[in-house]
Write a protein that holds these residues in place. Structure first.
Motif, PDB file in Angstrom:
ATOM      1  N   ALA A   3      63.966 -22.918 -81.081  1.00 49.76           N
ATOM      2  CA  ALA A   3      64.271 -23.962 -81.995  1.00 49.76           C
ATOM      3  C   ALA A   3      64.025 -25.131 -81.423  1.00 49.76           C
ATOM      4  O   ALA A   3      64.165 -25.371 -79.897  1.00 49.76           O
ATOM      5  CB  ALA A   3      65.569 -24.137 -82.634  1.00 49.76           C
ATOM      6  N   LYS A   4      63.472 -26.245 -81.720  1.00 51.74           N
ATOM      7  CA  LYS A   4      63.348 -27.514 -80.939  1.00 51.74           C
ATOM      8  C   LYS A   4      63.946 -28.733 -81.796  1.00 51.74           C
ATOM      9  O   LYS A   4      64.264 -28.527 -83.119  1.00 51.74           O
ATOM     10  CB  LYS A   4      61.873 -27.828 -81.007  1.00 51.74           C
ATOM     11  N   LEU A   5      64.688 -29.570 -81.111  1.00 46.64           N
ATOM     12  CA  LEU A   5      65.094 -30.946 -81.758  1.00 46.64           C
ATOM     13  C   LEU A   5      64.513 -32.082 -81.086  1.00 46.64           C
ATOM     14  O   LEU A   5      64.391 -32.423 -79.855  1.00 46.64           O
ATOM     15  CB  LEU A   5      66.488 -30.935 -81.523  1.00 46.64           C
ATOM     16  N   LEU A   6      63.450 -32.821 -82.007  1.00 46.66           N
ATOM     17  CA  LEU A   6      62.703 -33.975 -81.448  1.00 46.66           C
ATOM     18  C   LEU A   6      63.471 -35.021 -81.992  1.00 46.66           C
ATOM     19  O   LEU A   6      63.458 -35.336 -83.118  1.00 46.66           O
ATOM     20  CB  LEU A   6      61.413 -33.683 -81.635  1.00 46.66           C
ATOM     21  N   LEU A   7      63.665 -36.218 -81.187  1.00 50.03           N
ATOM     22  CA  LEU A   7      64.179 -37.490 -81.463  1.00 50.03           C
ATOM     23  C   LEU A   7      63.009 -38.579 -81.537  1.00 50.03           C
ATOM     24  O   LEU A   7      62.053 -38.371 -81.060  1.00 50.03           O
ATOM     25  CB  LEU A   7      65.285 -38.059 -80.607  1.00 50.03           C
ATOM     26  N   GLU A   8      63.424 -39.687 -82.508  1.00 57.10           N
ATOM     27  CA  GLU A   8      62.257 -40.582 -82.736  1.00 57.10           C
ATOM     28  C   GLU A   8      61.852 -41.413 -81.319  1.00 57.10           C
ATOM     29  O   GLU A   8      60.706 -41.689 -81.346  1.00 57.10           O
ATOM     30  CB  GLU A   8      62.587 -41.476 -83.943  1.00 57.10           C
ATOM     31  N   PHE A 123      71.910 -45.449 -77.340  1.00 58.64           N
ATOM     32  CA  PHE A 123      70.755 -46.165 -77.901  1.00 58.64           C
ATOM     33  C   PHE A 123      71.107 -46.159 -79.354  1.00 58.64           C
ATOM     34  O   PHE A 123      70.553 -46.731 -80.276  1.00 58.64           O
ATOM     35  CB  PHE A 123      69.499 -45.411 -77.726  1.00 58.64           C
ATOM     36  N   GLY A 124      72.290 -45.440 -79.780  1.00 60.80           N
ATOM     37  CA  GLY A 124      72.525 -45.457 -81.480  1.00 60.80           C
ATOM     38  C   GLY A 124      71.755 -44.200 -82.140  1.00 60.80           C
ATOM     39  O   GLY A 124      70.969 -43.662 -81.594  1.00 60.80           O
ATOM     40  N   THR A 125      72.362 -43.923 -83.350  1.00 65.83           N
ATOM     41  CA  THR A 125      71.798 -43.101 -84.090  1.00 65.83           C
ATOM     42  C   THR A 125      70.198 -43.245 -84.252  1.00 65.83           C
ATOM     43  O   THR A 125      69.812 -44.283 -84.337  1.00 65.83           O
ATOM     44  CB  THR A 125      72.607 -42.841 -85.391  1.00 65.83           C
ATOM     45  N   MET A 126      69.685 -42.140 -84.397  1.00 69.91           N
ATOM     46  CA  MET A 126      68.222 -42.280 -84.528  1.00 69.91           C
ATOM     47  C   MET A 126      67.741 -41.007 -85.433  1.00 69.91           C
ATOM     48  O   MET A 126      68.568 -39.977 -85.458  1.00 69.91           O
ATOM     49  CB  MET A 126      67.436 -42.425 -83.234  1.00 69.91           C
ATOM     50  N   LYS A 127      66.609 -41.089 -86.252  1.00 68.84           N
ATOM     51  CA  LYS A 127      65.884 -39.918 -86.733  1.00 68.84           C
ATOM     52  C   LYS A 127      65.739 -38.879 -85.840  1.00 68.84           C
ATOM     53  O   LYS A 127      65.196 -39.070 -84.648  1.00 68.84           O
ATOM     54  CB  LYS A 127      64.751 -40.476 -87.355  1.00 68.84           C
ATOM     55  N   GLY A 128      65.657 -37.548 -86.090  1.00 72.98           N
ATOM     56  CA  GLY A 128      65.320 -36.545 -85.385  1.00 72.98           C
ATOM     57  C   GLY A 128      64.761 -35.411 -86.531  1.00 72.98           C
ATOM     58  O   GLY A 128      65.060 -35.410 -87.606  1.00 72.98           O
ATOM     59  N   ILE A 129      63.965 -34.595 -85.796  1.00 69.11           N
ATOM     60  CA  ILE A 129      63.333 -33.411 -86.525  1.00 69.11           C
ATOM     61  C   ILE A 129      63.830 -32.007 -85.958  1.00 69.11           C
ATOM     62  O   ILE A 129      63.721 -31.995 -84.745  1.00 69.11           O
ATOM     63  CB  ILE A 129      62.066 -33.454 -86.927  1.00 69.11           C
ATOM     64  N   LEU A 130      64.433 -31.212 -86.722  1.00 70.91           N
ATOM     65  CA  LEU A 130      64.790 -29.798 -86.135  1.00 70.91           C
ATOM     66  C   LEU A 130      64.188 -28.937 -86.751  1.00 70.91           C
ATOM     67  O   LEU A 130      63.867 -28.670 -87.869  1.00 70.91           O
ATOM     68  CB  LEU A 130      66.343 -29.641 -86.427  1.00 70.91           C
TER      69      LEU A 130
END
Length: 376
Positions: A3-8, A123-130
């Motif tokens: 699995a991958k988690l990519l942050l914006e 950096f604060g909360t940000m969008k991510g895709i899992l």
């Protein structure tokens, strides 16, 4: 299963997938609780978010349905350091992996959650895709770029129809903006006759229920996305005692002329210190919010600050200077979390009784009918 988690910002975490296969986009946040992961998963306030647990071992005591805070989980994804697939707990009915599969929630384990948490704090909360798929980083970045964050979380999590939890005590209208079961439980434990209503219920519809008090629940998202609730509170303020929790606290503040704003990374966990200004006493509280009432905006309103956060000095409690109404940013029902603040529900009941003594109402319709029948 990889699995991958990519942050914006382009940061990529690669780990082991568990739960459902697929892809999910959401705001990546973290929770500092040591226990209570299934209450976190079932808290409607996490709707649309990918939740990271900072405690490194998750799943060791399994899942017990009695501990759910709503009918189903609402998180968009679940991130842990280590997932334990074989729980050790006599109450456990199944494990976290099965729960996530049942509701189509993607999970990832085996990543450096400490690094992820430090990044969010900096950096604060940000969008991510899992994802558990095989898409390239470039494809995932493109998906993140075109994905719009959801804005209707309250409508998604609120009850669609009115229901009642009967009791012999005060009638409380609980306005459900994504309410946790713990709030209803605290009210019914005190004998209240609770009527739970949808988030878009109007002031006139609430008046027809003849409430002794109004409970504004917690819920997900930006309070400014629920303007009809602000209008409802403004119309009822002063007529009926009001107690707001979390999102209900923010909506109460907006209704009284204050303003709200987004925190850098929010408060989420069961160990947040809050000071009560009247007594100078510190309470350890359970919290889950990404927005706060702006300090300066309270100046010039009819609101008085009652509690502050000992970590960052943000507002944690308010009361109206003239009307029987108050609110707190944290969760006094504490599920999960310490029970330090359960007394607030008792204060609410006392406020209702004092208001009834000082402002006696005409008999409710049912009571009036009964009286007429007795006369005839």
């Amino acid at each position: 299963m990889q699995a991958k988690l990519l942050l914006e910002d382009g940061t990529l975490f690669t780990g082991v997938g568990f739960g459902a296969d697929g892809e999910s986009v959401g705001e990546v946040v973290f929770n500092t609780g040591i226990t209570g992961y299934q209450e976190v998963l079932s808290d409607p306030s996490y709707c649309g978010q990918i939740v990271t647990m900072t405690y490194p071992l998750i799943g060791n005591y399994g899942i017990a349905r009695d501990d759910f805070e709503s009918i189903r989980p609402y998180v968009n994804g679940f991130v842990v350091r280590r997932h334990e697939p074989v729980p050790s707990n006599w109450r456990a009915e199944y494990n976290v992996d099965r729960l996530l599969k049942e509701y189509g929630i993607v999970g990832i384990s085996g990543i450096d959650t400490r690094m992820l948490t430090r990044k969010i704090r900096h950096f604060g909360t940000m969008k991510g895709i899992l994802t558990t798929g095989s898409k390239s980083v470039e494809e995932l970045q493109e998906m993140l770029g075109i994905h719009e964050m959801v804005r209707d979380q309250v409508a998604r999590t609120s009850t669609k129809q009115r229901y009642t939890s009967p009791g012999a005590g005060e009638r409380i209208v609980l306005v459900d903006f994504g309410a946790k079961s713990g709030i209803l439980r605290e009210l019914t434990d005190r004998g209240c006759d609770v009527v739970v209503v949808p988030h878009d219920t109007t002031a006139e519809e609430i008046r027809r229920l003849h409430p002794d008090g109004i409970q504004l629940s917690n819920g997900p998202g930006d309070p400014k996305d629920v303007p009809q609730a602000v209008e409802m509170i403004q119309q009822l303020l002063g007529e009926v005692p009001i107690f707001g929790i979390c999102l209900g606290h923010q909506l109460f503040a907006l209704a009284c002329g204050a303003d709200t704003g987004k925190l850098k990374f929010g408060h989420r966990g069961g160990n947040h210190p809050v000071k009560e200004l009247a007594t100078n006493r510190c309470y350890i509280t359970s919290q889950n919010h990404g927005y706060t009432v702006i300090d300066e905006s309270v100046i010039g309103t009819d609101l008085e600050v009652t509690h502050i956060n000992n970590n960052d000095k943000t507002i944690e409690g308010l009361k109206h200077k003239s009307y029987p109404a108050f609110s707190v940013q944290y969760h006094p029902e504490a599920a999960p979390g310490p029970h330090d603040s359960g007394y607030l529900f008792d204060q609410f009941i006392d406020m209702i009784r004092n208001h009834k003594r000082n402002h006696p109402k005409a008999p409710r319709q049912a009571e009036l009918v009964a009286q007429l029948k007795g006369v005839l």
